[in-house]
Design a protein around this motif. Structure first.
Motif, PDB file in Angstrom:
ATOM      1  N   LEU A 130       8.899  -0.176  -5.115  1.00  0.00           N
ATOM      2  CA  LEU A 130       9.982   0.228  -4.215  1.00  0.00           C
ATOM      3  C   LEU A 130      10.672   1.472  -4.739  1.00  0.00           C
ATOM      4  CD1 LEU A 130      11.657  -0.466  -1.675  1.00  0.00           C
ATOM      5  CD2 LEU A 130      13.272  -1.589  -3.221  1.00  0.00           C
ATOM      6  N   ALA A 131      10.913   1.514  -6.049  1.00  0.00           N
ATOM      7  CA  ALA A 131      11.555   2.678  -6.651  1.00  0.00           C
ATOM      8  C   ALA A 131      10.719   3.938  -6.437  1.00  0.00           C
ATOM      9  CB  ALA A 131      11.797   2.442  -8.136  1.00  0.00           C
ATOM     10  N   ALA A 132       9.407   3.782  -6.517  1.00  0.00           N
ATOM     11  CA  ALA A 132       8.523   4.926  -6.309  1.00  0.00           C
ATOM     12  C   ALA A 132       8.521   5.379  -4.855  1.00  0.00           C
ATOM     13  CB  ALA A 132       7.102   4.574  -6.746  1.00  0.00           C
ATOM     14  N   ALA A 133       8.636   4.417  -3.947  1.00  0.00           N
ATOM     15  CA  ALA A 133       8.606   4.740  -2.525  1.00  0.00           C
ATOM     16  C   ALA A 133       9.937   5.287  -2.027  1.00  0.00           C
ATOM     17  CB  ALA A 133       8.222   3.500  -1.722  1.00  0.00           C
ATOM     18  N   LEU A 134      11.038   4.786  -2.597  1.00  0.00           N
ATOM     19  CA  LEU A 134      12.378   5.205  -2.154  1.00  0.00           C
ATOM     20  C   LEU A 134      13.226   5.606  -3.367  1.00  0.00           C
ATOM     21  CD1 LEU A 134      13.115   2.340   0.417  1.00  0.00           C
ATOM     22  CD2 LEU A 134      12.348   4.655   0.934  1.00  0.00           C
ATOM     23  N   PRO A 135      12.832   6.654  -4.070  1.00  0.00           N
ATOM     24  CA  PRO A 135      13.531   7.011  -5.313  1.00  0.00           C
ATOM     25  C   PRO A 135      14.965   7.474  -5.104  1.00  0.00           C
ATOM     26  CG  PRO A 135      11.992   8.732  -4.686  1.00  0.00           C
ATOM     27  CD  PRO A 135      11.715   7.571  -3.793  1.00  0.00           C
TER      28      PRO A 135
ATOM     29  N   ALA B 233      20.286   4.798  -2.978  1.00  0.00           N
ATOM     30  CA  ALA B 233      21.373   4.545  -3.927  1.00  0.00           C
ATOM     31  C   ALA B 233      21.198   3.212  -4.653  1.00  0.00           C
ATOM     32  CB  ALA B 233      22.714   4.581  -3.197  1.00  0.00           C
ATOM     33  N   ALA B 234      20.754   2.181  -3.931  1.00  0.00           N
ATOM     34  CA  ALA B 234      20.575   0.873  -4.567  1.00  0.00           C
ATOM     35  C   ALA B 234      19.523   0.929  -5.663  1.00  0.00           C
ATOM     36  CB  ALA B 234      20.181  -0.161  -3.515  1.00  0.00           C
ATOM     37  N   VAL B 235      18.525   1.790  -5.494  1.00  0.00           N
ATOM     38  CA  VAL B 235      17.498   1.973  -6.523  1.00  0.00           C
ATOM     39  C   VAL B 235      18.086   2.668  -7.735  1.00  0.00           C
ATOM     40  CG1 VAL B 235      15.352   3.178  -7.083  1.00  0.00           C
ATOM     41  CG2 VAL B 235      15.563   1.946  -4.911  1.00  0.00           C
ATOM     42  N   LYS B 236      18.823   3.727  -7.496  1.00  0.00           N
ATOM     43  CA  LYS B 236      19.414   4.502  -8.590  1.00  0.00           C
ATOM     44  C   LYS B 236      20.439   3.706  -9.381  1.00  0.00           C
ATOM     45  CE  LYS B 236      18.958   9.097  -6.464  1.00  0.00           C
ATOM     46  NZ  LYS B 236      19.717  10.269  -5.953  1.00  0.00           N
TER      47      LYS B 236
ATOM     48  N   ALA C 111      14.737   5.080   6.644  1.00  0.00           N
ATOM     49  CA  ALA C 111      14.850   5.132   5.183  1.00  0.00           C
ATOM     50  C   ALA C 111      16.005   6.016   4.748  1.00  0.00           C
ATOM     51  CB  ALA C 111      13.547   5.631   4.576  1.00  0.00           C
ATOM     52  N   LEU C 112      16.173   7.144   5.419  1.00  0.00           N
ATOM     53  CA  LEU C 112      17.243   8.063   5.068  1.00  0.00           C
ATOM     54  C   LEU C 112      18.613   7.538   5.482  1.00  0.00           C
ATOM     55  CD1 LEU C 112      15.579  11.478   6.048  1.00  0.00           C
ATOM     56  CD2 LEU C 112      15.992  10.597   3.736  1.00  0.00           C
ATOM     57  N   ALA C 113      18.641   6.747   6.552  1.00  0.00           N
ATOM     58  CA  ALA C 113      19.925   6.289   7.093  1.00  0.00           C
ATOM     59  C   ALA C 113      20.481   5.070   6.371  1.00  0.00           C
ATOM     60  CB  ALA C 113      19.769   5.975   8.583  1.00  0.00           C
ATOM     61  N   MET C 114      19.624   4.269   5.769  1.00  0.00           N
ATOM     62  CA  MET C 114      20.135   3.015   5.209  1.00  0.00           C
ATOM     63  C   MET C 114      20.821   3.228   3.859  1.00  0.00           C
ATOM     64  SD  MET C 114      16.866   0.859   3.805  1.00  0.00           S
ATOM     65  CE  MET C 114      15.822   1.443   2.482  1.00  0.00           C
ATOM     66  N   ASN C 115      21.823   2.397   3.636  1.00  0.00           N
ATOM     67  CA  ASN C 115      22.549   2.449   2.364  1.00  0.00           C
ATOM     68  C   ASN C 115      23.088   1.060   2.034  1.00  0.00           C
ATOM     69  OD1 ASN C 115      23.751   3.470   0.035  1.00  0.00           O
ATOM     70  ND2 ASN C 115      25.661   3.953   1.102  1.00  0.00           N
ATOM     71  N   PRO C 116      22.183   0.086   1.835  1.00  0.00           N
ATOM     72  CA  PRO C 116      22.622  -1.289   1.587  1.00  0.00           C
ATOM     73  C   PRO C 116      23.297  -1.443   0.227  1.00  0.00           C
ATOM     74  CG  PRO C 116      20.278  -1.082   1.201  1.00  0.00           C
ATOM     75  CD  PRO C 116      20.720   0.231   1.768  1.00  0.00           C
ATOM     76  N   ASP C 117      24.170  -2.432   0.148  1.00  0.00           N
ATOM     77  CA  ASP C 117      24.815  -2.740  -1.131  1.00  0.00           C
ATOM     78  C   ASP C 117      23.831  -3.382  -2.099  1.00  0.00           C
ATOM     79  OD1 ASP C 117      27.538  -1.943  -0.435  1.00  0.00           O
ATOM     80  OD2 ASP C 117      27.449  -3.626   0.974  1.00  0.00           O
TER      81      ASP C 117
ATOM     82  N   GLY D 183       0.792  -1.214   0.000  1.00  0.00           N
ATOM     83  CA  GLY D 183       0.000   0.000   0.000  1.00  0.00           C
ATOM     84  C   GLY D 183       0.829   1.270   0.000  1.00  0.00           C
ATOM     85  N   GLY D 184       1.978   1.221  -0.668  1.00  0.00           N
ATOM     86  CA  GLY D 184       2.834   2.388  -0.739  1.00  0.00           C
ATOM     87  C   GLY D 184       3.758   2.550   0.455  1.00  0.00           C
ATOM     88  N   LYS D 185       3.572   1.743   1.486  1.00  0.00           N
ATOM     89  CA  LYS D 185       4.443   1.798   2.663  1.00  0.00           C
ATOM     90  C   LYS D 185       5.530   0.741   2.543  1.00  0.00           C
ATOM     91  CE  LYS D 185       0.782   3.429   5.763  1.00  0.00           C
ATOM     92  NZ  LYS D 185       0.021   3.147   7.009  1.00  0.00           N
TER      93      LYS D 185
END
Length: 328
Positions: free
Chosen positions: A282-287, A290-293, A259-265, A220-222
């Motif tokens: 996921l890309a829409a929720a956390l654009p 870095a892993a998305v980009k 969400a702001l703090a995480m930076n997984p490989d 649901g977007g979360k």
């Protein structure tokens, strides 16, 4: 975004189960011979599951599976022909698999089975995949099984009372317990050796990588983070780092700070049905992740490990294959 289809973990029974997101008990469900058993006798034998003791007088011959995917493990032990019925999983949409063996019926299309059809199926063992299936609030309960002389065993130690995350040892404990229940200890030892070798090979294939891995789910977007079993078992067994090892619960909504703090490989996003849609969600929720980009997100089919046992190792191998593509 990476859309390669891979096996991956079963989320800890997300929405739709009474114990959604519950942590499992420790893998130390014990096995002990009853005091009357001689050194040479296989039975009676007592095996505990989720804090309850169950005594077996003989090998089960009418087994109902709480998730049909557990059949893979029983087949590997050579006892799959004991299965007479199955309960469909939370993501089966009420549809039985096309390759369900002849003579095996769907006892319940609902993951939390009603008591009447289970009693009518007359199992001597209900091999559950989550203790939520036994809560007994108008549905199946332990007392119902006792009333028909049936035992219960919860695969993956997915018990109602959480006691922390688990390791890959949970898989081996299940197989050892099943070996005792069915009196096939040599076969269970053989299978455990095989699985341990596969896990060791998967870890070795990563060349000592300690890449940080995040398991996420979009509903649901979360965005929800998964820190518990089997995700915890995957990262530990492979020598990786769990982004959410310190999560207070095995499955929880991701807050803005997290969400702001995480930076997984690498990120694994759990899905049912449409892998590409889940990755896009996921890309829409956390654009800005870095892993998305950088195209370091992989789909993770929740169904593939829901039967526990052998399925967990299958999923682990596929996760290792994906990690290799991005591991530092």
């Amino acid at each position: 975004m990476n859309t390669t289809h891979r096996a991956a973990p079963a989320v800890l029974l997300l929405a739709g189960l009474a114990l959604a997101g519950c942590s499992a008990a420790t893998p130390a469900d014990t096995i002990s011979e009853t005091p009357s058993a001689s050194a040479d006798a296989a039975y009676p034998v007592t095996v505990s599951s989720c804090g309850r003791d169950f005594t077996y007088e003989k090998a089960p011959s009418r087994v109902v599976l709480g998730n049909w995917r557990t059949l893979e493990t029983l087949d590997a032990l050579g006892v799959g022909d004991s299965v007479t019925g199955v309960v469909l999983g939370p993501d089966d949409r009420g549809q039985a698999p096309a390759d369900l063996p002849a003579g095996v019926t769907v006892v319940s299309p609902d993951v939390i089975p009603a008591r009447e059809p289970m009693i009518e199926a007359a199992p001597d063992l209900f091999l559950s995949f989550n203790e939520a299936q036994l809560v007994g609030q108008g549905t199946l309960s332990y007392d119902d099984l006792t009333g028909i002389g049936a035992n219960a065993y919860v695969m993956g130690a997915y018990c109602a009372q959480p006691s922390g995350n688990q390791s890959i040892e949970t898989v081996y404990a299940d197989i050892t317990n099943l070996g005792k229940i069915y009196d096939v200890p040599a076969k269970s030892d053989e299978l455990n050796h095989e699985l341990k070798d596969r896990v060791a090979a998967a870890k070795a294939s990563l060349g000592g990588s300690t890449a940080t891995v995040a398991f996420l789910k979009v509903v649901g977007g979360k965005v929800y983070a998964i820190g518990g079993y089997p995700a915890s078992a995957f990262v530990e067994a492979l020598g990786l780092t769990n982004e959410f090892a310190d999560l207070p619960t095995p499955f929880a909504e991701l807050n803005t700070e997290q969400a702001l703090a995480m930076n997984p490989d690498i990120v694994f996003v759990n899905y049912v049905g449409d892998e590409q849609a889940a990755i896009a969600d996921l890309a829409a929720a956390l654009p800005d992740l870095a892993a998305v980009k950088e195209d370091r997100v992989y789909g993770a089919n929740e169904n593939l490990a829901q039967g526990s046992g052998v399925g967990i190792v299958n999923a682990l191998e596929a996760i290792a294959a994906d990690v290799k593509t991005v591991a530092p």
